[in-house]
Write an enzyme that holds these catalytic residues in place. Sequence first.
Site, mmCIF file in Angstrom:
data_model
loop_
_atom_site.group_PDB
_atom_site.id
_atom_site.type_symbol
_atom_site.label_atom_id
_atom_site.label_comp_id
_atom_site.label_asym_id
_atom_site.label_seq_id
_atom_site.Cartn_x
_atom_site.Cartn_y
_atom_site.Cartn_z
ATOM 1 N N ASN A 62 -16.156 20.951 -35.736
ATOM 2 C CA ASN A 62 -16.885 19.795 -36.246
ATOM 3 C C ASN A 62 -16.347 18.522 -35.605
ATOM 4 O OD1 ASN A 62 -14.574 20.365 -38.006
ATOM 5 N ND2 ASN A 62 -15.359 18.816 -39.412
ATOM 6 N N GLN A 63 -17.254 17.609 -35.333
ATOM 7 C CA GLN A 63 -16.943 16.341 -34.675
ATOM 8 C C GLN A 63 -17.571 15.231 -35.504
ATOM 9 O OE1 GLN A 63 -14.970 16.240 -31.731
ATOM 10 N NE2 GLN A 63 -14.720 18.375 -32.334
ATOM 11 N N GLU A 64 -16.731 14.467 -36.197
ATOM 12 C CA GLU A 64 -17.225 13.415 -37.076
ATOM 13 C C GLU A 64 -17.357 12.089 -36.336
ATOM 14 O OE1 GLU A 64 -15.541 15.204 -41.269
ATOM 15 O OE2 GLU A 64 -14.648 13.373 -40.507
ATOM 16 N N ASN A 65 -18.031 11.157 -37.010
ATOM 17 C CA ASN A 65 -18.276 9.846 -36.449
ATOM 18 C C ASN A 65 -18.296 8.851 -37.600
ATOM 19 O OD1 ASN A 65 -20.074 7.565 -35.425
ATOM 20 N ND2 ASN A 65 -19.895 8.830 -33.590
ATOM 21 N N SER A 67 -20.254 6.583 -38.086
ATOM 22 C CA SER A 67 -21.645 6.581 -38.519
ATOM 23 C C SER A 67 -21.953 8.036 -38.901
ATOM 24 C CB SER A 67 -22.550 6.111 -37.375
ATOM 25 O OG SER A 67 -23.895 6.260 -37.757
ATOM 26 N N TYR A 68 -21.718 8.388 -40.157
ATOM 27 C CA TYR A 68 -21.685 9.771 -40.609
ATOM 28 C C TYR A 68 -22.797 10.682 -40.090
ATOM 29 C CZ TYR A 68 -18.011 8.191 -43.794
ATOM 30 O OH TYR A 68 -16.871 7.661 -44.328
ATOM 31 N N GLU A 75 -20.666 24.861 -36.375
ATOM 32 C CA GLU A 75 -21.634 25.922 -36.092
ATOM 33 C C GLU A 75 -22.707 25.439 -35.121
ATOM 34 O OE1 GLU A 75 -20.448 26.408 -40.522
ATOM 35 O OE2 GLU A 75 -20.621 24.782 -39.054
ATOM 36 N N CYS A 112 -23.540 25.097 -43.787
ATOM 37 C CA CYS A 112 -24.389 24.181 -44.552
ATOM 38 C C CYS A 112 -25.866 24.491 -44.266
ATOM 39 C CB CYS A 112 -24.050 22.733 -44.202
ATOM 40 S SG CYS A 112 -24.620 22.207 -42.565
ATOM 41 N N CYS A 115 -27.014 23.823 -40.619
ATOM 42 C CA CYS A 115 -26.515 24.857 -39.701
ATOM 43 C C CYS A 115 -27.266 26.170 -39.899
ATOM 44 C CB CYS A 115 -25.016 25.058 -39.883
ATOM 45 S SG CYS A 115 -24.049 23.684 -39.238
#
Length: 160
Positions: A62-65, A67-68, A75, A112, A115
């Site tokens: 997972n790669q967050e930001n 800006s959600y 996945e 989720c 995904c």
Amino acid sequence: MKEIKIESLLTVYDSLDELPKDVMALMEKAMEARNKSYAPYSNFSVGAAILLENNEIVMGSNQENASYPSGLCAERTAIFYAGAQYPDVTMVRMAIIAGSKKKVTDTPIPPCGACRQSIAEYEIKQNKPIELYFMGEKGKVVKSHSLANLLPLVFDKTFL
């Protein structure tokens, strides 16, 4: 009026030690991917590894930001990469390991909804199921023979 009953059949392993060796190796790749996640906001790291029919293994985390909505789950990172790099190769199996950096997660954590929909797209495209194995940081591992067990009423191209 008519009622319909939808059932899912899942296999639950008590631990990684019960898995076949080839699945255990894929789970180890998912663990490796999880260690590469970028999750400074949720502190929830996820790793995914996909075994392709040509024996290549594709990994994603997972790669967050800040800006959600701009972040991406492990996945989808893995499955989109597999689709882009190996567009005509069947995806056989996906392993997923997820957990919080704030507490030990010992309950299996499934993909989720977004995904699930993305995995379903590739399962439908290749006309073959993708086996899914998922777990928390430790403990039980759940196996689903197909994404259809997790998303039985899938939205697909037949509706368009």
